[in-house]
Design a protein around this motif. Structure first.
Motif, mmCIF file in Angstrom:
data_model
loop_
_atom_site.group_PDB
_atom_site.id
_atom_site.type_symbol
_atom_site.label_atom_id
_atom_site.label_comp_id
_atom_site.label_asym_id
_atom_site.label_seq_id
_atom_site.Cartn_x
_atom_site.Cartn_y
_atom_site.Cartn_z
ATOM 1 N N LEU A 116 0.829 -1.193 0.000
ATOM 2 C CA LEU A 116 0.000 0.000 0.000
ATOM 3 C C LEU A 116 0.873 1.255 0.000
ATOM 4 O O LEU A 116 1.711 1.434 0.895
ATOM 5 N N PRO A 117 0.713 2.134 -0.984
ATOM 6 C CA PRO A 117 1.527 3.357 -1.012
ATOM 7 C C PRO A 117 1.104 4.330 0.086
ATOM 8 O O PRO A 117 -0.019 4.282 0.584
ATOM 9 N N GLY A 118 2.029 5.200 0.478
ATOM 10 C CA GLY A 118 1.728 6.195 1.501
ATOM 11 C C GLY A 118 1.726 5.645 2.911
ATOM 12 O O GLY A 118 1.347 6.335 3.857
ATOM 13 N N THR A 119 2.159 4.402 3.077
ATOM 14 C CA THR A 119 2.192 3.742 4.379
ATOM 15 C C THR A 119 3.589 3.178 4.597
ATOM 16 O O THR A 119 4.233 2.702 3.665
ATOM 17 N N ARG A 120 4.069 3.252 5.835
ATOM 18 C CA ARG A 120 5.364 2.662 6.162
ATOM 19 C C ARG A 120 5.195 1.154 6.362
ATOM 20 O O ARG A 120 4.268 0.717 7.030
ATOM 21 N N HIS A 121 6.120 0.386 5.806
ATOM 22 C CA HIS A 121 6.058 -1.071 5.902
ATOM 23 C C HIS A 121 7.349 -1.593 6.526
ATOM 24 O O HIS A 121 8.446 -1.276 6.062
ATOM 25 N N TYR A 122 7.198 -2.386 7.594
ATOM 26 C CA TYR A 122 8.341 -2.912 8.339
ATOM 27 C C TYR A 122 8.284 -4.437 8.360
ATOM 28 O O TYR A 122 7.206 -5.024 8.415
ATOM 29 N N VAL A 123 9.466 -5.046 8.365
ATOM 30 C CA VAL A 123 9.577 -6.504 8.391
ATOM 31 C C VAL A 123 10.431 -6.936 9.574
ATOM 32 O O VAL A 123 11.504 -6.372 9.819
ATOM 33 N N VAL A 124 9.940 -7.952 10.293
ATOM 34 C CA VAL A 124 10.674 -8.576 11.392
ATOM 35 C C VAL A 124 10.923 -10.036 11.015
ATOM 36 O O VAL A 124 9.982 -10.759 10.653
ATOM 37 N N CYS A 125 12.180 -10.481 11.093
ATOM 38 C CA CYS A 125 12.555 -11.845 10.738
ATOM 39 C C CYS A 125 13.171 -12.545 11.948
ATOM 40 O O CYS A 125 13.844 -11.911 12.772
ATOM 41 N N GLY A 126 12.965 -13.844 12.031
ATOM 42 C CA GLY A 126 13.602 -14.644 13.067
ATOM 43 C C GLY A 126 14.558 -15.648 12.456
ATOM 44 O O GLY A 126 14.464 -15.992 11.270
ATOM 45 N N LEU A 127 15.515 -16.115 13.263
ATOM 46 C CA LEU A 127 16.480 -17.129 12.844
ATOM 47 C C LEU A 127 16.685 -18.093 14.008
ATOM 48 O O LEU A 127 16.803 -17.666 15.160
ATOM 49 N N LEU A 128 16.724 -19.391 13.722
ATOM 50 C CA LEU A 128 16.839 -20.385 14.785
ATOM 51 C C LEU A 128 18.154 -20.279 15.554
ATOM 52 O O LEU A 128 18.172 -20.328 16.777
ATOM 53 N N ALA A 129 19.265 -20.147 14.841
ATOM 54 C CA ALA A 129 20.579 -20.127 15.479
ATOM 55 C C ALA A 129 21.008 -18.696 15.801
ATOM 56 O O ALA A 129 20.655 -17.748 15.092
ATOM 57 N N ARG A 130 21.779 -18.556 16.868
ATOM 58 C CA ARG A 130 22.237 -17.226 17.272
ATOM 59 C C ARG A 130 23.281 -16.654 16.315
ATOM 60 O O ARG A 130 23.409 -15.443 16.177
ATOM 61 N N SER A 131 24.029 -17.521 15.672
ATOM 62 C CA SER A 131 25.001 -17.073 14.676
ATOM 63 C C SER A 131 24.305 -16.953 13.330
ATOM 64 O O SER A 131 23.727 -17.920 12.829
ATOM 65 N N ARG A 132 24.376 -15.760 12.727
ATOM 66 C CA ARG A 132 23.690 -15.552 11.449
ATOM 67 C C ARG A 132 24.206 -16.509 10.379
ATOM 68 O O ARG A 132 23.470 -16.878 9.471
ATOM 69 N N GLN A 133 25.474 -16.901 10.465
ATOM 70 C CA GLN A 133 26.085 -17.728 9.426
ATOM 71 C C GLN A 133 25.841 -19.216 9.630
ATOM 72 O O GLN A 133 26.263 -20.024 8.810
ATOM 73 N N HIS A 134 25.174 -19.601 10.695
ATOM 74 C CA HIS A 134 24.943 -21.020 10.964
ATOM 75 C C HIS A 134 24.098 -21.622 9.839
ATOM 76 O O HIS A 134 23.097 -21.034 9.424
ATOM 77 N N PRO A 135 24.468 -22.803 9.332
ATOM 78 C CA PRO A 135 23.734 -23.390 8.196
ATOM 79 C C PRO A 135 22.268 -23.680 8.504
ATOM 80 O O PRO A 135 21.443 -23.730 7.586
ATOM 81 N N ILE A 136 21.913 -23.882 9.780
ATOM 82 C CA ILE A 136 20.513 -24.176 10.101
ATOM 83 C C ILE A 136 19.606 -23.004 9.736
ATOM 84 O O ILE A 136 18.430 -23.188 9.392
ATOM 85 N N ASN A 137 20.166 -21.785 9.782
ATOM 86 C CA ASN A 137 19.364 -20.616 9.409
ATOM 87 C C ASN A 137 19.037 -20.620 7.920
ATOM 88 O O ASN A 137 17.923 -20.262 7.518
ATOM 89 N N ALA A 138 20.002 -21.017 7.116
ATOM 90 C CA ALA A 138 19.758 -21.086 5.670
ATOM 91 C C ALA A 138 18.760 -22.185 5.340
ATOM 92 O O ALA A 138 17.965 -22.054 4.405
ATOM 93 N N LEU A 139 18.787 -23.276 6.115
ATOM 94 C CA LEU A 139 17.899 -24.393 5.849
ATOM 95 C C LEU A 139 16.468 -24.140 6.330
ATOM 96 O O LEU A 139 15.496 -24.444 5.631
ATOM 97 N N PHE A 140 16.330 -23.590 7.543
ATOM 98 C CA PHE A 140 15.014 -23.530 8.175
ATOM 99 C C PHE A 140 14.550 -22.129 8.573
ATOM 100 O O PHE A 140 13.410 -21.965 9.012
ATOM 101 N N GLY A 141 15.394 -21.115 8.466
ATOM 102 C CA GLY A 141 14.978 -19.770 8.847
ATOM 103 C C GLY A 141 14.610 -19.697 10.314
ATOM 104 O O GLY A 141 15.411 -20.034 11.194
ATOM 105 N N ASP A 142 13.363 -19.314 10.588
ATOM 106 C CA ASP A 142 12.912 -19.223 11.987
ATOM 107 C C ASP A 142 12.212 -20.510 12.440
ATOM 108 O O ASP A 142 11.586 -20.528 13.487
ATOM 109 N N ALA A 143 12.316 -21.547 11.651
ATOM 110 C CA ALA A 143 11.696 -22.868 11.824
ATOM 111 C C ALA A 143 10.540 -23.062 10.858
ATOM 112 O O ALA A 143 10.296 -24.183 10.412
#
Length: 302
Positions: A229-256
């Motif tokens: 929708l134009p004229g509105t601010r849009h924000y995104v919140v993402c989760g990741l299973l592992a605390r390390s961003r580079q952990h392969p589980i994040n690439a495989l499953f994201g936030d589960a």
């Protein structure tokens, strides 16, 4: 005060059943089909004459996801304390509301109904509404996009008041788990043995809402993909299973349940986001009630 006298287990069972078979239940007028309602705390809002204590000019509506209830927003050990109420504590004009709805229905139909209910709500709210904030967890974020599309098409007044949309762990490009269910059902349905085809048919009983979730669909199939929708601010919140961003589980499953790229709408065309925040070590469900997410929302919305 909780005005719903049904047992807590019954509410959760109904939410889960509606997620799986909500469209089927509704088609048969089954009382287990969850109706769409606004809540203030644990009390439903009577749209014929909304009556809440100290109504504010800003409405902050939190929308749960598949098979959830509005209680998914409650911070651990703090009943009735959620992102909306925390914003209201610091922004006195804010009234926090939640939505309960049948998550098994097609997302576009829920979007149409939500748009209509929001229009009724602002027309009958005790004070003039100056601002609306929408926050959606998982499927709730897709429902926000659907409602915005419908409200804009019908030139609803509430769309003019909408300043912020927050998508929390929402699978804009589809959920890998829902896609997996579809792929498994398709494989079993093609199997040569009868008992395997039965398994496929059982898996394929999933609701239209789940099918929409697997593809990130927010409108009817022949309407095309709506932009943000134009004229509105849009924000995104993402989760990741592992605390390390580079952990392969994040690439495989994201936030589960949802990959980070899907939560960001990586495959969507022409998207401009006002803010994106990722939280390593925070899974899909905890995204709806995590103190670090609460702090980020205050930074964006207050």
């Amino acid at each position: 005060m909780d005005t719903d006298t049904s047992p807590v287990w019954q509410r959760h069972a109904s939410a889960i059943l509606s997620g799986f078979l909500g469209d089927w239940l509704e088609a048969r007028n089954n009382p287990l089909a969850v109706p769409m309602e606004f809540f203030r705390g644990r009390s439903p809002i009577d749209l014929s004459a909304p009556a809440v204590e100290s109504p504010g000019s800003t409405l902050c509506l939190s929308i749960h996801g598949l098979m959830e209830l509005e209680t998914v927003w409650d911070l651990p050990g703090q009943a009735d304390t959620h992102y909306g109420s925390l914003l209201a504590d610091e922004g006195r004009s804010i009234t926090p509301l939640t939505l309960r709805y049948n998550t098994g229905r097609p997302i576009y139909r829920n979007g149409e109904d939500l748009a209509e209910l929001l229009e009724t709500l602002i027309r009958r709210w005790p004070v003039p509404v100056e601002r609306i904030i929408l926050m959606g967890h998982s499927m709730g974020g897709l429902l926000i996009r659907s409602a915005c599309h419908h409200g804009q098409y019908l030139a609803h007044r509430w769309v003019e008041k909408l300043t912020d949309c927050v998508y929390i762990g929402s699978p804009h490009d589809g959920s890998w788990l829902a896609k997996g269910a579809k792929a498994t059902a398709d494989l079993m349905n093609r199997a040569p043995r009868d008992y395997l085809r039965v398994v496929g048919e059982v898996i394929d009983l999933r609701s239209e809402g789940i099918r929409n979730l697997s593809r990130g669909e927010v409108v009817h199939g022949n309407e095309g993909e709506p932009p943000l929708l134009p004229g509105t601010r849009h924000y995104v919140v993402c989760g990741l299973l592992a605390r390390s961003r580079q952990h392969p589980i994040n690439a495989l499953f994201g936030d589960a349940l949802v990959h980070e790229s899907s939560a960001r709408g990586h495959e969507r065309r022409g998207w401009t986001l006002s803010g994106v925040a990722s939280f390593p070590g925070v899974d899909h469900i905890r995204l709806a009630h995590h103190p670090d997410v609460a702090s980020q929302l205050k930074e964006w919305l207050l």
